[in-house]
Design a protein around this motif. Structure first.
Motif, short mmCIF file in Angstrom:
data_model
loop_
_atom_site.label_atom_id
_atom_site.label_comp_id
_atom_site.label_asym_id
_atom_site.label_seq_id
_atom_site.Cartn_x
_atom_site.Cartn_y
_atom_site.Cartn_z
N UNK A 24 0.78 -1.15 0.01
CA UNK A 24 0.16 -0.07 0.09
C UNK A 24 0.80 1.01 -0.10
N UNK A 25 0.38 2.03 -0.87
CA UNK A 25 1.13 3.60 -1.04
C UNK A 25 2.50 3.29 -1.64
N UNK A 26 3.10 2.09 -2.16
CA UNK A 26 4.32 1.99 -3.19
C UNK A 26 3.91 2.68 -4.35
N UNK A 27 5.12 3.41 -4.95
CA UNK A 27 5.11 3.78 -6.20
C UNK A 27 4.80 2.82 -7.32
N UNK A 28 4.03 3.31 -8.23
CA UNK A 28 4.13 2.46 -9.30
C UNK A 28 5.33 2.40 -10.46
N UNK A 29 5.48 1.22 -10.67
CA UNK A 29 6.92 1.09 -11.47
C UNK A 29 6.39 0.77 -12.99
N UNK A 30 6.86 1.66 -13.79
CA UNK A 30 6.62 1.31 -15.37
C UNK A 30 7.91 0.90 -15.94
N UNK A 160 8.32 -11.20 -27.55
CA UNK A 160 7.41 -10.58 -26.56
C UNK A 160 7.17 -9.13 -26.26
N UNK A 161 8.34 -8.37 -26.64
CA UNK A 161 8.01 -7.04 -26.27
C UNK A 161 6.81 -6.23 -26.98
N UNK A 162 6.86 -6.74 -28.31
CA UNK A 162 5.81 -6.21 -29.36
C UNK A 162 4.39 -6.80 -29.00
N UNK A 163 4.68 -8.19 -28.58
CA UNK A 163 3.15 -8.92 -28.51
C UNK A 163 2.45 -8.71 -27.22
N UNK A 164 3.33 -8.66 -26.18
CA UNK A 164 2.62 -8.80 -24.70
C UNK A 164 3.04 -7.59 -23.80
N UNK A 165 3.67 -6.68 -24.32
CA UNK A 165 3.81 -5.59 -23.27
C UNK A 165 2.35 -4.81 -23.06
N UNK A 166 2.13 -4.49 -21.94
CA UNK A 166 0.93 -3.64 -21.76
C UNK A 166 0.66 -2.60 -22.58
N UNK A 167 1.51 -1.99 -23.13
CA UNK A 167 1.40 -0.77 -24.02
C UNK A 167 2.21 -0.95 -25.22
N UNK A 212 -1.27 10.24 -25.82
CA UNK A 212 -1.81 8.95 -25.91
C UNK A 212 -1.03 8.14 -24.83
N UNK A 213 0.25 8.16 -24.91
CA UNK A 213 1.02 7.64 -23.76
C UNK A 213 0.70 8.07 -22.34
N UNK A 214 0.67 9.43 -22.39
CA UNK A 214 0.48 10.18 -20.90
C UNK A 214 -1.05 9.69 -20.47
N UNK A 220 -3.27 4.06 -15.47
CA UNK A 220 -2.39 3.17 -14.68
C UNK A 220 -2.32 3.69 -13.38
N UNK A 221 -1.90 4.78 -13.15
CA UNK A 221 -1.97 5.41 -11.78
C UNK A 221 -3.28 5.49 -11.13
N UNK A 222 -4.18 5.73 -12.01
CA UNK A 222 -5.72 5.76 -11.46
C UNK A 222 -6.26 4.49 -10.73
N UNK A 223 -5.64 3.40 -11.41
CA UNK A 223 -6.03 1.93 -11.16
C UNK A 223 -5.39 1.49 -9.95
N UNK A 224 -4.10 2.17 -9.78
CA UNK A 224 -3.39 2.06 -8.45
C UNK A 224 -4.00 2.59 -7.32
#
Length: 228
Positions: A24-30, A160-167, A212-214, A220-224
């Motif tokens: 809880x409260x930990x920074x999101x890591x992207x 893997x990077x192209x196909x399975x990354x989150x964005x 768009x990336x922003x 992601x931050x809102x979900x966290x």
């Protein structure tokens, strides 16, 4: 998607593996990965400029032998120097971001201790090919960056990077005409291999804010924030 072949035998990846357990409260890591020259560091800089006045942000870069990416971010003053640090991997970036993440975890601990509290940590990988992925013990979600200068064949090459990354970010769209890349082919091929995972097509020359990336990062931050 069916498994691929290694030495003629079916081989797949466990893409349903669990996410990193955040406290809880930990920074999101992207994590931000992708081939050399695709624009990863410029994208990191753009995100820092847009978010630094509203969030507590830090950056960790990975280079093989230098601290060049971190130095670039410091020269452009996207964040205070103490919020930018670098790991020199000494070899293939896969080792430090996927296989033995100890150096990155130690660097993150130092960033957290020196800049409390943090909301977001961007972890940029050293440049690599289409296979670069992050350990889920290191990051929460991953962005993978390619660019149109590599040709419109790159998305359908997968990896893997192209196909399975989150964005997936297809960068430098403003260069498409000069390098004879068909953006629509890139878009449709990305949609096909990614099976519904999001793709952003951007040009930092045309849109320095990487809007768009922003927006994706903000989600992601809102979900966290909702999860806690």
């Amino acid at each position: 998607m069916p498994p691929h072949l290694i030495d003629g035998q079916p081989h797949g990846h466990d893409h349903g593996r669990p996410r990193r357990r955040r406290e809880p409260g930990e920074a999101l890591r992207i994590g931000i990965g992708g081939p050399v020259g695709s624009g990863k560091t410029a994208l990191v800089a753009a995100l820092c400029r847009q978010l630094r006045d509203e969030l507590s942000v830090a950056v960790l870069t990975n280079d093989i032998y230098t601290t060049e990416d971190a130095d670039f971010l410091r020269r452009h003053a996207v964040l205070p120097d103490e919020r930018i640090t670098a790991v020199q991997t000494g070899g293939c970036p896969h080792t430090a971001i996927r296989d033995d993440i100890t150096a990155n975890l130690d660097a993150i601990d130092d960033l957290v201790a020196g800049n409390p509290p943090l909301d977001l940590i961007l972890v940029e990988s050293g440049g690599d090919n289409l296979t670069a992925t992050f350990s889920t013990g290191l990051i929460d979600v991953q962005i993978f960056v390619i660019d149109v200068a590599g040709g419109d064949k790159v998305p359908r090459k997968g990896g893997p990077g192209v196909t399975y990354s989150d964005l997936l970010v297809i960068n430098k769209t403003d260069l498409a005409e000069q390098v004879h890349a068909d953006l629509e082919i890139m878009r449709t091929d990305a949609e096909r291999v990614r099976e519904g995972r999001p793709t952003a097509m951007i040009s930092l020359n045309d849109d320095p804010a990487a809007t768009d990336v922003l927006s994706w990062v903000r989600r992601q931050l809102a979900e966290v924030a909702v999860v806690g």
